[in-house]
Scaffold this active site. Sequence first.
Site, PDB file in Angstrom:
ATOM      1  N   HIS A   1      -3.567  -5.634   1.371  1.00  0.00           N
ATOM      2  CA  HIS A   1      -2.900  -5.802   2.669  1.00  0.00           C
ATOM      3  C   HIS A   1      -2.890  -7.266   3.115  1.00  0.00           C
ATOM      4  O   HIS A   1      -3.784  -7.685   3.855  1.00  0.00           O
ATOM      5  CB  HIS A   1      -3.635  -4.988   3.735  1.00  0.00           C
ATOM      6  CG  HIS A   1      -3.424  -3.519   3.623  1.00  0.00           C
ATOM      7  ND1 HIS A   1      -2.364  -2.868   4.216  1.00  0.00           N
ATOM      8  CD2 HIS A   1      -4.126  -2.566   2.970  1.00  0.00           C
ATOM      9  CE1 HIS A   1      -2.424  -1.571   3.953  1.00  0.00           C
ATOM     10  NE2 HIS A   1      -3.486  -1.364   3.195  1.00  0.00           N
TER      11      HIS A   1
ATOM     12  N   CYS B   1       0.831  -1.208   0.000  1.00  0.00           N
ATOM     13  CA  CYS B   1       0.000   0.000   0.000  1.00  0.00           C
ATOM     14  C   CYS B   1       0.864   1.257   0.000  1.00  0.00           C
ATOM     15  O   CYS B   1       1.460   1.581  -1.011  1.00  0.00           O
ATOM     16  CB  CYS B   1      -0.979  -0.042   1.166  1.00  0.00           C
ATOM     17  SG  CYS B   1      -2.329   1.131   0.994  1.00  0.00           S
TER      18      CYS B   1
ATOM     19  N   GLU C   1      -1.124  -8.564   5.379  1.00  0.00           N
ATOM     20  CA  GLU C   1      -0.930  -8.651   6.836  1.00  0.00           C
ATOM     21  C   GLU C   1      -2.265  -8.569   7.587  1.00  0.00           C
ATOM     22  O   GLU C   1      -2.321  -8.812   8.776  1.00  0.00           O
ATOM     23  CB  GLU C   1       0.049  -7.563   7.316  1.00  0.00           C
ATOM     24  CG  GLU C   1      -0.521  -6.157   7.469  1.00  0.00           C
ATOM     25  CD  GLU C   1      -0.692  -5.409   6.153  1.00  0.00           C
ATOM     26  OE1 GLU C   1      -0.529  -6.032   5.077  1.00  0.00           O
ATOM     27  OE2 GLU C   1      -1.001  -4.200   6.210  1.00  0.00           O
TER      28      GLU C   1
END
Lengths: 228, 83
Positions: free
Chosen positions: A196, A86, A198
């Site tokens: 994302h 990002c 994560e």
Amino acid sequence: MIQAAVVRFPGSNCETETLRALEAVGLSADFVWHRDDTLQGADVVVLPGGFSYGDYLRSGAIARFSPIMGAVREHANAGGAVFGICNGFQILCESGLLPGALMRNARLTFVSRPVTVCVERTTTPFTGGYTEGATLTLPVAHGEGRFVASAEVVRELRAEGRVVLQYLAGHNPNGSTADIAGISNAAGNVVGIMPHPERANNGMLNNDTGAGFFTSMASWTSALKGVA
Amino acid sequence: MRFRILVRVMPRAGLLDPEGQAVERALVELGFREAGEARVGRAIELTIEAGSAEDAGRQAQSMCERLLANPVTEDFSLEVIAA
């Protein structure tokens, strides 16, 4: 010495979950501060999501001049693994480590929702654990994620197999050129993606399809040791 | 000598400018029915200490190329004024 470094810029806000995701696959990981000039010997460097320097001027434009970015550039040029998520992707484009730029989403709204992407390139330290053509549902959260590059650069990215992630047709959340969600440099050691992983690495989050990015990094790091 | 530098950074012609489109639609809503082709960019003003206007212009040009404008998506123009 650590195996993975997560760069913390003023305004980063995804660094803690990124560090935890790296630790969850057994990598020794730590934060490095944007004012540092060393990566503590890390094999993998991750530029996390967030709003470095308040996104002032343009996303990533000021972070690019942080002292740590000199070390990141050297690491990348030496073949080290560099992963931008990002805002990290935006910083890699601004710094010229990846081509193109990320502009304001086509429909102006900040987009925060899961999107479906296809893994197009698996010969990178971050996607080696996926099979080519795998579809993943990953969260995106960005206001400036529309990938823009000249027609010539887009042709080159395609021809050289450097599109790493692509939004499935009809799932492009931001108007990105050619549905591009993530790209690599020519060698494949520098990769930037808008989604994302994560935030999707654990069954507790009801989505572990992003865990493969972190297991890929762990495998890549162990393979390095095997060679040395 | 001190010079005032006025920098104008605009999204490159031909690239989608959703902010410009939104402003244009709002102007039309407001009754400015003749408004069209709105583009939104950025203005940056700063002061430079330099030996001549040419030198100030060269420094400002370099600032634009290296930081103030993105060479992939934006174009810039410069004005140098003796302060």
